[in-house]
Write a protein that holds these residues in place. Structure first.
Motif, PDB file in Angstrom:
ATOM      1  N   ALA A   1      16.936   3.464  10.830  1.00 16.05           N
ATOM      2  CA  ALA A   1      16.614   4.696  11.565  1.00 16.05           C
ATOM      3  C   ALA A   1      15.521   5.490  10.849  1.00 16.05           C
ATOM      4  O   ALA A   1      15.693   6.630  10.434  1.00 16.05           O
ATOM      5  N   HIS A   2      14.389   4.841  10.672  1.00 12.34           N
ATOM      6  CA  HIS A   2      13.195   5.434  10.063  1.00 12.34           C
ATOM      7  C   HIS A   2      12.036   4.736  10.762  1.00 12.34           C
ATOM      8  O   HIS A   2      11.979   3.499  10.792  1.00 12.34           O
ATOM      9  N   LEU A   3      11.127   5.500  11.349  1.00 15.03           N
ATOM     10  CA  LEU A   3       9.995   4.916  12.063  1.00 15.03           C
ATOM     11  C   LEU A   3       9.338   3.842  11.208  1.00 15.03           C
ATOM     12  O   LEU A   3       9.083   4.048  10.024  1.00 15.03           O
ATOM     13  N   HIS A   4       9.087   2.696  11.802  1.00 17.27           N
ATOM     14  CA  HIS A   4       8.369   1.636  11.102  1.00 17.27           C
ATOM     15  C   HIS A   4       7.624   0.763  12.105  1.00 17.27           C
ATOM     16  O   HIS A   4       8.094   0.520  13.202  1.00 17.27           O
ATOM     17  N   VAL A   5       6.447   0.337  11.695  1.00 12.32           N
ATOM     18  CA  VAL A   5       5.613  -0.525  12.515  1.00 12.32           C
ATOM     19  C   VAL A   5       5.532  -1.888  11.831  1.00 12.32           C
ATOM     20  O   VAL A   5       5.249  -1.971  10.639  1.00 12.32           O
ATOM     21  N   HIS A   6       5.793  -2.916  12.609  1.00 10.87           N
ATOM     22  CA  HIS A   6       5.703  -4.292  12.126  1.00 10.87           C
ATOM     23  C   HIS A   6       4.279  -4.787  12.305  1.00 10.87           C
ATOM     24  O   HIS A   6       3.715  -4.670  13.396  1.00 10.87           O
ATOM     25  N   VAL A   7       3.700  -5.341  11.253  1.00 10.05           N
ATOM     26  CA  VAL A   7       2.401  -5.989  11.337  1.00 10.05           C
ATOM     27  C   VAL A   7       2.635  -7.438  10.911  1.00 10.05           C
ATOM     28  O   VAL A   7       2.879  -7.715   9.743  1.00 10.05           O
ATOM     29  N   VAL A   8       2.626  -8.326  11.898  1.00 10.65           N
ATOM     30  CA  VAL A   8       2.993  -9.726  11.684  1.00 10.65           C
ATOM     31  C   VAL A   8       1.754 -10.605  11.804  1.00 10.65           C
ATOM     32  O   VAL A   8       1.058 -10.547  12.829  1.00 10.65           O
TER      33      VAL A   8
ATOM     34  N   HIS B   1       4.519 -10.676   6.766  1.00 12.14           N
ATOM     35  CA  HIS B   1       4.952  -9.649   7.726  1.00 12.14           C
ATOM     36  C   HIS B   1       5.156  -8.344   6.952  1.00 12.14           C
ATOM     37  O   HIS B   1       5.951  -8.273   6.033  1.00 12.14           O
ATOM     38  N   VAL B   2       4.403  -7.326   7.319  1.00 10.18           N
ATOM     39  CA  VAL B   2       4.410  -6.034   6.617  1.00 10.18           C
ATOM     40  C   VAL B   2       5.025  -4.955   7.509  1.00 10.18           C
ATOM     41  O   VAL B   2       4.803  -4.937   8.713  1.00 10.18           O
ATOM     42  N   LEU B   3       5.788  -4.057   6.888  1.00 14.90           N
ATOM     43  CA  LEU B   3       6.286  -2.861   7.564  1.00 14.90           C
ATOM     44  C   LEU B   3       5.472  -1.674   7.071  1.00 14.90           C
ATOM     45  O   LEU B   3       5.285  -1.509   5.863  1.00 14.90           O
TER      46      LEU B   3
ATOM     47  N   SER C   1       0.845  -1.182   0.000  1.00 13.74           N
ATOM     48  CA  SER C   1       0.000   0.000   0.000  1.00 13.74           C
ATOM     49  C   SER C   1       0.887   1.241   0.000  1.00 13.74           C
ATOM     50  O   SER C   1       1.972   1.232   0.585  1.00 13.74           O
ATOM     51  N   SER C   2       0.404   2.296  -0.656  1.00 12.44           N
ATOM     52  CA  SER C   2       1.157   3.547  -0.696  1.00 12.44           C
ATOM     53  C   SER C   2       0.187   4.702  -0.884  1.00 12.44           C
ATOM     54  O   SER C   2      -0.667   4.660  -1.774  1.00 12.44           O
ATOM     55  N   ASP C   3       0.311   5.722  -0.034  1.00 15.55           N
ATOM     56  CA  ASP C   3      -0.481   6.933  -0.201  1.00 15.55           C
ATOM     57  C   ASP C   3       0.334   8.120   0.304  1.00 15.55           C
ATOM     58  O   ASP C   3       1.536   7.992   0.531  1.00 15.55           O
ATOM     59  N   GLU C   4      -0.303   9.246   0.509  1.00 10.29           N
ATOM     60  CA  GLU C   4       0.416  10.461   0.904  1.00 10.29           C
ATOM     61  C   GLU C   4       0.943  10.401   2.334  1.00 10.29           C
ATOM     62  O   GLU C   4       1.823  11.174   2.699  1.00 10.29           O
ATOM     63  N   VAL C   5       0.460   9.464   3.142  1.00 11.23           N
ATOM     64  CA  VAL C   5       0.855   9.366   4.549  1.00 11.23           C
ATOM     65  C   VAL C   5       1.888   8.273   4.796  1.00 11.23           C
ATOM     66  O   VAL C   5       2.861   8.485   5.522  1.00 11.23           O
ATOM     67  N   ALA C   6       1.671   7.101   4.206  1.00 16.03           N
ATOM     68  CA  ALA C   6       2.509   5.945   4.537  1.00 16.03           C
ATOM     69  C   ALA C   6       2.725   5.030   3.343  1.00 16.03           C
ATOM     70  O   ALA C   6       1.939   5.040   2.393  1.00 16.03           O
ATOM     71  N   VAL C   7       3.782   4.261   3.446  1.00 12.05           N
ATOM     72  CA  VAL C   7       4.074   3.211   2.475  1.00 12.05           C
ATOM     73  C   VAL C   7       4.220   1.922   3.273  1.00 12.05           C
ATOM     74  O   VAL C   7       4.881   1.901   4.314  1.00 12.05           O
ATOM     75  N   SER C   8       3.583   0.866   2.794  1.00 16.85           N
ATOM     76  CA  SER C   8       3.646  -0.431   3.458  1.00 16.85           C
ATOM     77  C   SER C   8       4.209  -1.450   2.485  1.00 16.85           C
ATOM     78  O   SER C   8       3.820  -1.479   1.317  1.00 16.85           O
ATOM     79  N   PHE C   9       5.124  -2.280   2.982  1.00 13.21           N
ATOM     80  CA  PHE C   9       5.763  -3.275   2.122  1.00 13.21           C
ATOM     81  C   PHE C   9       6.169  -4.479   2.945  1.00 13.21           C
ATOM     82  O   PHE C   9       6.272  -4.408   4.179  1.00 13.21           O
TER      83      PHE C   9
END
Length: 134
Positions: A92-99, A38-40, A20-28
């Motif tokens: 060193a870039h904020l990232h949230v793990h969704v496992v 497992h997505v970041l 997913s990618s939009d103006e706020v976040a990118v998920s990969f």
């Protein structure tokens, strides 16, 4: 943007399996997943930690949507959602793990040892110190 790995993915300079990618976040997809799927989720703007992120609501709306999508899309029983700030932060870039999770998948609690407070008074002293910092 900085020259970190995640900024390179956001800029399209480094390949990634973008979900997913939009103006706020990118998920990969994480290249070293705890479990497959497992997505970041990373903010498009370069910030190192959660405390550096200006408006958190829109970003966490994306995290929430990703947790829902991982559960539904992968027929997962649930998700483990986590982030590190500085310590143990591999990029060193904020990232949230969704496992994605399933019962009896072998992942037990947190990845670090747990401890106990010696007393209710000790616990309250820690709560008071954090409360004072708010």
């Amino acid at each position: 943007m900085s020259d970190d790995l995640f900024c390179e993915i956001i800029a399209g300079e480094r390949p990634a399996h973008v979900v997913s990618s939009d103006e706020v976040a990118v998920s990969f997809l994480d290249v070293r997943p705890v479990f497959k799927g497992h997505v970041l989720v990373v903010p498009r703007v370069h910030v190192e930690t959660l405390t550096d992120l200006g408006e958190v609501g829109p970003f966490f709306e994306r995290v929430q949507a990703m947790a829902r999508a991982v559960e539904e899309g992968l027929e997962a029983g649930g998700t483990f959602v986590a982030m590190n700030n500085r310590v143990s932060q591999s990029v060193a870039h904020l990232h949230v793990h969704v496992v994605p999770r399933q019962k009896k998948d072998g992942l037990r609690g947190f990845f670090w040892p747990r401890t106990k407070y010696d007393s209710a008074e000790e616990a309250e002293s820690f709560a008071a110190r954090v409360r004072a910092a708010l």
